[in-house]
Design a protein around this motif. Structure first.
Motif, mmCIF file in Angstrom:
data_model
loop_
_atom_site.group_PDB
_atom_site.id
_atom_site.type_symbol
_atom_site.label_atom_id
_atom_site.label_comp_id
_atom_site.label_asym_id
_atom_site.label_seq_id
_atom_site.Cartn_x
_atom_site.Cartn_y
_atom_site.Cartn_z
ATOM 1 N N HIS A 19 21.465 58.621 22.526
ATOM 2 C CA HIS A 19 22.741 58.984 21.904
ATOM 3 C C HIS A 19 23.865 58.474 22.803
ATOM 4 O O HIS A 19 23.617 57.799 23.812
ATOM 5 C CB HIS A 19 22.824 60.496 21.674
ATOM 6 N N PHE A 20 25.108 58.801 22.460
ATOM 7 C CA PHE A 20 26.242 58.259 23.204
ATOM 8 C C PHE A 20 26.224 58.695 24.670
ATOM 9 O O PHE A 20 26.546 57.906 25.566
ATOM 10 C CB PHE A 20 27.549 58.686 22.529
ATOM 11 N N GLY A 21 25.837 59.921 24.940
ATOM 12 C CA GLY A 21 25.751 60.374 26.324
ATOM 13 C C GLY A 21 24.724 59.580 27.113
ATOM 14 O O GLY A 21 24.942 59.256 28.290
ATOM 15 N N SER A 22 23.605 59.253 26.481
ATOM 16 C CA SER A 22 22.587 58.425 27.134
ATOM 17 C C SER A 22 23.143 57.044 27.447
ATOM 18 O O SER A 22 22.880 56.473 28.511
ATOM 19 C CB SER A 22 21.355 58.262 26.239
ATOM 20 N N LEU A 23 23.927 56.500 26.511
ATOM 21 C CA LEU A 23 24.499 55.168 26.719
ATOM 22 C C LEU A 23 25.434 55.166 27.917
ATOM 23 O O LEU A 23 25.416 54.227 28.729
ATOM 24 C CB LEU A 23 25.248 54.709 25.466
ATOM 25 N N VAL A 24 26.251 56.201 28.052
ATOM 26 C CA VAL A 24 27.194 56.258 29.179
ATOM 27 C C VAL A 24 26.425 56.240 30.502
ATOM 28 O O VAL A 24 26.782 55.507 31.433
ATOM 29 C CB VAL A 24 28.089 57.506 29.058
ATOM 30 N N ALA A 25 25.352 57.023 30.598
ATOM 31 C CA ALA A 25 24.555 57.035 31.830
ATOM 32 C C ALA A 25 23.880 55.692 32.066
ATOM 33 O O ALA A 25 23.875 55.175 33.201
ATOM 34 C CB ALA A 25 23.519 58.158 31.766
ATOM 35 N N ALA A 26 23.300 55.117 31.022
ATOM 36 C CA ALA A 26 22.637 53.812 31.162
ATOM 37 C C ALA A 26 23.634 52.733 31.552
ATOM 38 O O ALA A 26 23.365 51.901 32.429
ATOM 39 C CB ALA A 26 21.935 53.446 29.859
ATOM 40 N N LEU A 27 24.790 52.745 30.913
ATOM 41 C CA LEU A 27 25.814 51.733 31.184
ATOM 42 C C LEU A 27 26.306 51.826 32.627
ATOM 43 O O LEU A 27 26.459 50.798 33.307
ATOM 44 C CB LEU A 27 26.967 51.910 30.203
#
Length: 301
Positions: A19-27
């Motif tokens: 989800h978007f929170g996962s993307l922020v951490a991955a990014l």
């Protein structure tokens, strides 16, 4: 001596799509590695088999690729690494640093809780199992004293793990190895030098440093990026029904993620392709600009 090469990693659990929170951490993890000229590894934390969802790991890979976040080596699956975790546990047991525990959740229901709402283990089985009780799990014999560490976003922190957490589990009653042990073993095995992850994992760090110290492993540099919440202030997660990352409109979503990390793209990059946004962000990345405060996810248009 030359500086050790930078090795970062992203380690999602395949319990559902990103989800978007996962993307922020991955990014954040990807950018920190790329800005340092380092490598970025991908590890599937599929340790908790009952919680893993069939096909979720492949979905995660497709999502990362769709957002231009490419990794640098073969994906590691924790479900294939039990022998390494068993060897680490055996090493702890041989030094009397781990012991069997018979406690159930019901037995610990009245135990005190720490600021994170976790049970502080009262040491019931530390000096031997109660009469007639059978071992269920294995716990680490946590040494006393404050574990001090520096977070690259949150600054200097510390926790007395023995007092605020107690002897924590390293192998569960269902015979699965605990997250804390597995992540420490895998980070060392993969040569991870820098861990950039979500702030919900911040207070796992002292426990992991305790394990690293007792196992004679190096401690990476840590940075914990802000959580992403919904409008009600709840962390985006599968439990709060966070929607999956879309596989279209990636540029808009990436721009929002960069803004949440304190790096909003300039106006001239509006509508730029993901590769162009990522190239710009890699050149601009400064972890000192990442805020500590949670950010609220914007609803999709």
């Amino acid at each position: 001596m030359p500086a050790a090469p930078y090795v970062g990693r992203f380690a999602p659990s395949p319990t559902g799509p990103l989800h978007f929170g996962s993307l922020v951490a991955a990014l954040a993890s990807w950018l920190d590695a790329r800005a340092a000229g380092g490598r970025w590894l991908l590890r599937m934390e599929d340790l908790d088999r009952p919680r893993c969802v069939a096909g979720a790991a492949d979905t995660l890979l497709r999502q990362l690729e769709a957002y231009g976040l490419h990794w640098d080596s073969t994906v590691v699956y924790q479900s294939t690494r039990d022998d390494a975790y068993a060897a680490a546990l055996d090493a702890l047991i041989s030094q009397d640093l781990a012991y069997p525990c018979a406690c159930t959740r019901a037995r610990l229901a009245q135990a005190p809780r720490n600021a994170e709402g976790e049970i502080v283990y009262p040491g019931t089985c530390r000096n031997g199992l109660p009469a007639g009780a059978a071992a269920r799990a294995w716990r680490l014999r946590v040494p006393p004293g404050t574990v001090a560490f520096h977070d690259r976003i949150h600054g200097d922190l510390g926790q007395d793990v023995a007092r605020e957490v107690g002897d924590f589990i390293v192998r569960r009653a269902d015979h699965l190895f605990a997250y804390q042990l597995a992540v420490v073993v895998d980070d060392a095995w993969q040569g991870v030098s820098h861990v950039v992850r979500g702030a919900d994992l911040l207070w796992n760090t002292p426990r992991q440093i305790v394990l690293q110290t007792l196992l004679g492993l190096a401690t990476p540099a840590y940075a914990h990026v802000p959580l992403i919440t919904n409008a009600a202030g709840q962390k985006l997660s599968k439990q709060t029904l966070a929607p999956a990352l879309p596989l279209s409109g990636q540029s808009r979503v990436l721009a929002q993620a960069l803004a949440a990390l304190g790096h909003p793209p300039p106006g001239e990059l509006a509508g730029a392709a993901p590769a162009e946004l990522l190239a710009w962000a890699s050149g601009q990345w400064q972890i000192e600009r990442v805020p500590m405060q949670p950010a609220i996810a914007k609803p999709a248009p």
